[in-house]
Design a protein around this motif. Structure first.
Motif, PDB file in Angstrom:
ATOM      1  N   PRO A 117       0.815  -1.205   0.000  1.00 51.79           N
ATOM      2  CA  PRO A 117       0.000   0.000   0.000  1.00 51.79           C
ATOM      3  C   PRO A 117       0.854   1.263   0.000  1.00 51.79           C
ATOM      4  O   PRO A 117       1.986   1.252   0.489  1.00 51.79           O
ATOM      5  CB  PRO A 117      -0.789  -0.108   1.312  1.00 51.79           C
ATOM      6  N   LYS A 118       0.304   2.327  -0.554  1.00 53.29           N
ATOM      7  CA  LYS A 118       0.974   3.614  -0.512  1.00 53.29           C
ATOM      8  C   LYS A 118       1.037   4.095   0.936  1.00 53.29           C
ATOM      9  O   LYS A 118       0.102   3.923   1.704  1.00 53.29           O
ATOM     10  CB  LYS A 118       0.240   4.624  -1.393  1.00 53.29           C
ATOM     11  N   VAL A 119       2.145   4.686   1.282  1.00 55.75           N
ATOM     12  CA  VAL A 119       2.374   5.159   2.646  1.00 55.75           C
ATOM     13  C   VAL A 119       2.418   6.686   2.626  1.00 55.75           C
ATOM     14  O   VAL A 119       3.216   7.280   1.892  1.00 55.75           O
ATOM     15  CB  VAL A 119       3.694   4.599   3.210  1.00 55.75           C
ATOM     16  N   VAL A 120       1.557   7.317   3.420  1.00 55.83           N
ATOM     17  CA  VAL A 120       1.458   8.777   3.369  1.00 55.83           C
ATOM     18  C   VAL A 120       1.707   9.423   4.736  1.00 55.83           C
ATOM     19  O   VAL A 120       1.393  10.593   4.940  1.00 55.83           O
ATOM     20  CB  VAL A 120       0.087   9.221   2.813  1.00 55.83           C
ATOM     21  N   THR A 121       2.280   8.682   5.676  1.00 50.37           N
ATOM     22  CA  THR A 121       2.638   9.263   6.968  1.00 50.37           C
ATOM     23  C   THR A 121       3.964  10.004   6.826  1.00 50.37           C
ATOM     24  O   THR A 121       4.534  10.101   5.742  1.00 50.37           O
ATOM     25  CB  THR A 121       2.723   8.159   8.023  1.00 50.37           C
ATOM     26  N   GLY A 122       4.489  10.529   7.932  1.00 49.65           N
ATOM     27  CA  GLY A 122       5.668  11.372   7.872  1.00 49.65           C
ATOM     28  C   GLY A 122       6.831  10.730   7.138  1.00 49.65           C
ATOM     29  O   GLY A 122       7.159   9.565   7.359  1.00 49.65           O
ATOM     30  N   GLY A 123       7.468  11.504   6.266  1.00 53.06           N
ATOM     31  CA  GLY A 123       8.536  10.955   5.449  1.00 53.06           C
ATOM     32  C   GLY A 123       9.906  11.019   6.111  1.00 53.06           C
ATOM     33  O   GLY A 123      10.685  10.087   6.040  1.00 53.06           O
ATOM     34  N   TYR A 124      10.220  12.141   6.746  1.00 53.31           N
ATOM     35  CA  TYR A 124      11.566  12.388   7.254  1.00 53.31           C
ATOM     36  C   TYR A 124      12.606  12.018   6.192  1.00 53.31           C
ATOM     37  O   TYR A 124      13.604  11.359   6.473  1.00 53.31           O
ATOM     38  CB  TYR A 124      11.818  11.615   8.557  1.00 53.31           C
ATOM     39  N   GLY A 125      12.341  12.473   4.979  1.00 57.37           N
ATOM     40  CA  GLY A 125      13.250  12.183   3.876  1.00 57.37           C
ATOM     41  C   GLY A 125      14.435  13.140   3.868  1.00 57.37           C
ATOM     42  O   GLY A 125      14.286  14.348   4.085  1.00 57.37           O
ATOM     43  N   ASP A 126      15.612  12.615   3.620  1.00 57.33           N
ATOM     44  CA  ASP A 126      16.840  13.403   3.644  1.00 57.33           C
ATOM     45  C   ASP A 126      17.739  12.889   2.529  1.00 57.33           C
ATOM     46  O   ASP A 126      18.016  11.689   2.451  1.00 57.33           O
ATOM     47  CB  ASP A 126      17.510  13.245   5.017  1.00 57.33           C
ATOM     48  N   GLY A 127      18.180  13.790   1.673  1.00 55.92           N
ATOM     49  CA  GLY A 127      18.974  13.359   0.529  1.00 55.92           C
ATOM     50  C   GLY A 127      20.467  13.504   0.698  1.00 55.92           C
ATOM     51  O   GLY A 127      21.227  13.091  -0.175  1.00 55.92           O
ATOM     52  N   ARG A 128      20.911  14.102   1.813  1.00 55.08           N
ATOM     53  CA  ARG A 128      22.352  14.266   2.049  1.00 55.08           C
ATOM     54  C   ARG A 128      22.715  13.560   3.345  1.00 55.08           C
ATOM     55  O   ARG A 128      22.029  13.708   4.362  1.00 55.08           O
ATOM     56  CB  ARG A 128      22.728  15.746   2.143  1.00 55.08           C
ATOM     57  N   PHE A 129      23.823  12.849   3.319  1.00 53.33           N
ATOM     58  CA  PHE A 129      24.171  12.004   4.453  1.00 53.33           C
ATOM     59  C   PHE A 129      25.541  12.306   5.050  1.00 53.33           C
ATOM     60  O   PHE A 129      26.012  11.566   5.914  1.00 53.33           O
ATOM     61  CB  PHE A 129      24.112  10.530   4.030  1.00 53.33           C
ATOM     62  N   ASP A 130      26.184  13.391   4.617  1.00 51.87           N
ATOM     63  CA  ASP A 130      27.505  13.700   5.159  1.00 51.87           C
ATOM     64  C   ASP A 130      27.437  13.983   6.663  1.00 51.87           C
ATOM     65  O   ASP A 130      28.329  13.592   7.421  1.00 51.87           O
ATOM     66  CB  ASP A 130      28.150  14.867   4.415  1.00 51.87           C
ATOM     67  N   ASP A 131      26.356  14.637   7.099  1.00 53.18           N
ATOM     68  CA  ASP A 131      26.238  14.928   8.530  1.00 53.18           C
ATOM     69  C   ASP A 131      25.967  13.661   9.337  1.00 53.18           C
ATOM     70  O   ASP A 131      26.487  13.490  10.445  1.00 53.18           O
ATOM     71  CB  ASP A 131      25.150  15.981   8.780  1.00 53.18           C
TER      72      ASP A 131
END
Length: 591
Positions: free
Chosen positions: A344-358
């Motif tokens: 199923p499609k998931v529409v709850t909080g994403g907390y998506g982050d595209g940079r991982f150096d930190d």
């Protein structure tokens, strides 16, 4: 005789008005919103400031319960205007050091909310900020002996969690049922997210590492309180064990979240029975996990008798997660892209982050500090130190705090970096605490309209943490006073006139976006939770009383953009309030 009677009658009237104002404010009836101050009060020898919304300089007085004036002064205009463009006025009564209960009176503004002066003024709210996490627990009933009137049945036992197709592997195919109990609900919803748990746990563990002696004295009245572990660690263990269950034991990768496909309505946890999934592994989640587990390992090592083998298990999990991240260094969580591929499609909080150096910096630092293995330093970028207030998507500052905290036990190759890092943190804190740059409210918080974004209250708390870390290095009292002023901000000295902490102050937030507080039938919300705070961006479309940035808050349970609660906001507030309590005597606030 008539004149004497008029004077006497006037005195009686004035005293009665004061007593009525005092009684009204203590019973929750409105005092003047034109007077903004810490609604709990002040330490005897700490700075004491109130903000007055008036149009002219004038005298102010502070009166005791019996109506006797015990302090008087003159308002002074703020050096810069409020964000509304208006000049506001300051009442400084720092020289009032006598313990007692008071109100402040300004002719144009009437009486303030009552406040106290005493040596333990923040003790209860500091403990409540941590106890707030107990009320966020999944998989356990909240019993009256611990939860008071906020008792509730258990929800989300975690023994029927499904593997989402995005997270499927050969060993754990889609639809597999796994056990993922415990943990904290992330915010106003009932889902749990590793990325947000990362910064939350890192902040709470840092509180313990910075002030272990004090934190051993903070009693929370939780089910584990008598097990010889400090209560703050007991509470953290409830979430730590959930995090451990979120790691795939077959490869070390960590699922981004445990979630419904969509948000629940405003119901209690035991009524929230939609299927729950572990969803896609990700680099950010796995590195945050590695950092937390490495930090947990060294904190728990002295408690081997109480939690046998847990420190070793945490370190093993951290190393396994680190190895997965090295092999998958760019695995971003992109929920929109995932939903185009999986059901199923998931529409709850994403907390998506595209940079991982930190995240690499933070995990490498924690693993290095715990193991002293210099191999981790290859992934710790210290040639370009950049300081910023941390957030779930930018955790590098947590690495710097940990390196400075443990500077006495680092290997020789890293010791030359410490003076540079120390100087940079000191300069950063000096820029926050510089009297010339403070906001009109005399706080580091609110110097710029940019401070008032989603979760702005956490900016105030995290600024306080930076200032306290600088104070621990330098003993510069200006930094600690600025941290205390940001605590004043959160407890009422702000543009909204609210105490932004549920259950504390005479005008606290009453209607947070928090499902338990809405659905439990109790008038008062769950206590000790920090509201997100002013945010003019209005992502929820709920009307605001104003778009002036520092006042843009609606105490409305639908207003998630300005009035939700979240664990990553409560954690820095817990750090700030407890650190101030830990430092109050040595800093001279109570002597």
């Amino acid at each position: 005789m008539k004149n004497h009677f008029s004077v006497f009658a006037g005195m009686i009237f004035s005293a009665c008005m004061f007593v009525a104002a005092f009684a009204n404010a203590q019973s929750g009836l409105p005092a003047s919103d034109s007077i903004r101050l810490n609604q709990l009060g002040f330490y005897p020898k700490a700075p004491k400031t109130a903000i007055i919304l008036t149009d002219r300089p004038q005298k102010f007085t502070i009166q005791a319960v019996n109506g006797k004036t015990i302090f008087s002064g003159t308002l002074t205009p703020s050096a810069k205007p409020d964000l509304s463009g208006r000049t506001i006025y300051l009442a400084d009564f720092s020289t009032l050091q006598q313990a007692g209960n008071y109100v402040l009176n300004v002719p144009d503004a009437n009486y303030s909310y009552p406040f106290a002066v005493n040596i333990d003024i923040h003790q209860k709210v500091a403990a409540a900020a941590i106890k707030g996490f107990y009320y966020q627990r999944a998989s356990i009933p909240l019993l009256e002996k611990y939860a008071g009137k906020w008792t509730r049945p258990a929800g989300h036992m975690g023994n029927d969690v499904l593997v989402h197709p995005s997270a499927a592997t050969g060993q754990r195919p889609a639809g597999s049922i796994i056990s993922v109990p415990r943990g904290w609900y992330d915010a106003g919803d009932y889902n749990s997210y590793i990325v947000n748990s990362g910064i939350t746990m890192g902040t709470l563990f840092s509180l313990y590492e910075d002030f272990p002696a004090h934190m051993k004295t903070v009693a929370l009245n939780i089910p584990e309180s008598n097990n010889q572990l400090p209560d703050v660690l007991d509470e953290c263990l409830w979430n730590l064990r959930w995090m451990l269950a979120m790691q795939d034991p077959n490869d070390g990768g960590v699922y981004n979240k445990l979630t419904n496909a969509s948000f629940d309505g405003m119901i209690m946890p035991d009524k929230a029975v939609m299927p729950r999934y572990v969803v896609q592994k990700g680099t950010a989640a796995t590195l945050d996990f590695a950092a937390v587990m490495a930090q947990a390992s060294r904190i728990l090592k002295p408690f081997e008798k109480q939690v046998p083998g847990l420190a070793d298990s945490c370190l093993k999990a951290a190393v396994s997660a680190w190895q997965w991240a090295l092999a998958s260094p760019k695995m971003a969580y992109n929920q929109d892209a995932m939903n185009k591929q999986f059901e199923p499609k998931v529409v709850t909080g994403g907390y998506g982050d595209g940079r991982f150096d930190d995240e690499f910096d933070w995990a490498a630092a924690e693993l290095y500090i715990t193991t002293k293995d210099e191999a981790y330093l290859k992934n710790l970028a210290l040639n370009n130190i950049r300081l910023s207030i941390p957030s779930w998507s930018q955790v590098r500052m947590l690495a710097y705090y940990s390196l400075l905290r443990n500077r006495g036990s680092l290997t020789s190759s890293l010791k030359p970096v410490i003076p540079v890092l120390s100087d940079k943190l000191t300069a950063f804190a000096d820029s926050l605490s510089n009297p010339a740059t403070l906001s009109a409210y005399q706080t580091a918080m609110g110097r710029s309209a940019r401070d008032f974004n989603w979760g702005s209250s956490s900016n105030a708390a995290n600024q306080g943490i930076a200032l306290i870390n600088a104070y621990l290095l330098t003993k510069n009292k200006q930094c600690l006073n600025a941290a205390l002023a940001n605590l004043d901000y959160l407890l009422g000295r702000n543009g909204t006139s609210y105490s932004l902490v549920t259950g504390f102050g005479h005008k606290p937030i009453m209607h947070p976006h928090h499902r338990q507080s809405v659905a439990d039938g109790v008038v008062d919300p769950v206590p000790g939770l920090l509201s997100g705070g002013p945010n003019p961006s209005q992502q929820d479309k709920v009307p605001l009383p104003t778009k002036i940035p520092n006042r843009a808050l609606s105490d409305n349970d639908q207003a998630y953009a300005s009035n939700e609660i979240a664990i990553n906001w409560n954690a820095p507030f817990a750090y700030l309030a407890n650190a101030i309590e830990a430092l109050k005597t040595s800093a001279g606030y109570t002597k």
